[in-house]
Design an enzyme around this catalytic site. Structure first.
Site, PDB file in Angstrom:
ATOM      1  N   GLU A 150     -27.592 -55.346  14.008  1.00 27.29           N
ATOM      2  CA  GLU A 150     -28.206 -56.281  13.066  1.00 27.29           C
ATOM      3  C   GLU A 150     -29.119 -57.278  13.777  1.00 27.29           C
ATOM      4  O   GLU A 150     -30.160 -57.667  13.241  1.00 27.29           O
ATOM      5  CB  GLU A 150     -27.133 -57.010  12.265  1.00 27.29           C
ATOM      6  CG  GLU A 150     -26.331 -56.102  11.340  1.00 27.29           C
ATOM      7  CD  GLU A 150     -27.192 -55.418  10.286  1.00 27.29           C
ATOM      8  OE1 GLU A 150     -28.259 -55.952   9.933  1.00 27.29           O
ATOM      9  OE2 GLU A 150     -26.799 -54.335   9.821  1.00 27.29           O
ATOM     10  N   CYS A 155     -38.985 -47.754  -4.267  1.00 30.95           N
ATOM     11  CA  CYS A 155     -39.393 -49.028  -4.873  1.00 30.95           C
ATOM     12  C   CYS A 155     -40.188 -49.838  -3.851  1.00 30.95           C
ATOM     13  O   CYS A 155     -39.802 -50.928  -3.435  1.00 30.95           O
ATOM     14  CB  CYS A 155     -38.166 -49.800  -5.355  1.00 30.95           C
ATOM     15  SG  CYS A 155     -38.547 -51.140  -6.501  1.00 30.95           S
ATOM     16  N   CYS A 190     -42.368 -45.168  -9.907  1.00 32.40           N
ATOM     17  CA  CYS A 190     -41.612 -45.432 -11.131  1.00 32.40           C
ATOM     18  C   CYS A 190     -41.395 -44.165 -11.946  1.00 32.40           C
ATOM     19  O   CYS A 190     -40.363 -44.003 -12.610  1.00 32.40           O
ATOM     20  CB  CYS A 190     -42.315 -46.486 -11.983  1.00 32.40           C
ATOM     21  SG  CYS A 190     -42.357 -48.122 -11.203  1.00 32.40           S
ATOM     22  N   CYS A 247     -38.381 -42.391 -10.541  1.00 32.63           N
ATOM     23  CA  CYS A 247     -37.295 -43.292 -10.146  1.00 32.63           C
ATOM     24  C   CYS A 247     -36.035 -43.042 -10.982  1.00 32.63           C
ATOM     25  O   CYS A 247     -36.085 -43.109 -12.220  1.00 32.63           O
ATOM     26  CB  CYS A 247     -37.741 -44.742 -10.306  1.00 32.63           C
ATOM     27  SG  CYS A 247     -36.440 -45.933  -9.917  1.00 32.63           S
TER      28      CYS A 247
END
Length: 214
Positions: free
Chosen positions: A40, A189, A196, A199
């Site tokens: 991370e 996205c 879209c 999606c």
């Protein structure tokens, strides 16, 4: 079944199972909390593809705070040099030193204690809580913020987005869900020209409905 579970959570997890980036080395089962923390920190403002090449050799050589602290600074810098951010070697050294001094070398679970580690901000702390300890929360970066804001019909900079993201998390699959949001935001996205039409979340997405109405 809640509407969000049916229209967002389940299809997103199904998409992830079939198309997610499962081969990223820090997502391998059995990674220690420290190895997740290292990932991370390295991933901050850096692409996953860039980190992938440096991560596995680094944690193989330095799998514990003790190993990081014992290493020479120039060796640490050399191992993450491909990322172009050698200053993170100092982050890792100071973070590991604090883990040894204050937590006996163990990564803490409490967010306040994670935030006290060098190089750890809110997103990184939450990611460690999710992936190392299974906490049922979300970590919201630019990509997750965009995805959630579009789905629920908020502006991306709305203060409500983070809370709405937390509310979507399936408690027993928080790690998979977090990875799914990141991967889906990167592949489907996207910031510009999101897909879209194809999606799997479009049926419940406020932005998709708005675009269709327009």
């Amino acid at each position: 079944m809640s509407p969000n579970r049916r229209s967002f959570v389940d299809p997103l997890l199904e998409w992830y199972e079939n198309r997610g980036r499962h081969r990223l080395p820090w997502r391998e089962p059995g990674r220690s909390a420290f190895e997740i923390l290292i990932a991370e920190i390295l991933l901050q403002r850096t692409t996953a593809s860039a980190v992938a090449g440096a991560y596995a050799p680094f944690v193989a050589r330095h799998p514990t705070p003790e190993a990081v602290v014992a290493a020479r600074s120039d060796e640490l810098e050399e191992r993450i040099a491909p990322l172009g951010l050698s200053k993170r070697a100092a982050f890792l050294e100071r973070c590991s030193g604090r883990l040894l001094a204050r937590h006996s070398g163990t990564v803490p679970r409490r967010r306040s204690e994670l935030l006290a580690l060098h190089g750890v901000g809110e997103y990184t702390a939450r990611s460690v809580q999710i992936h190392a300890f299974g906490d049922g929360i979300a970590a919201v970066d630019t990509n997750v913020r965009r995805l959630v804001a579009r789905f629920v019909g908020l502006e991306p900079d709305s203060s409500e987005v983070a809370a709405r993201a937390d509310g979507l998390v399936p408690p027993r699959r928080s790690s998979d869900f977090q990875h799914a949001m990141l991967d889906f935001a990167a592949a489907v996205c996207t910031p510009r020209d999101p897909d879209c039409d194809g999606c799997p979340l479009a049926g419940g997405c406020d932005s998709a409905e708005t675009a269709a109405d327009g």
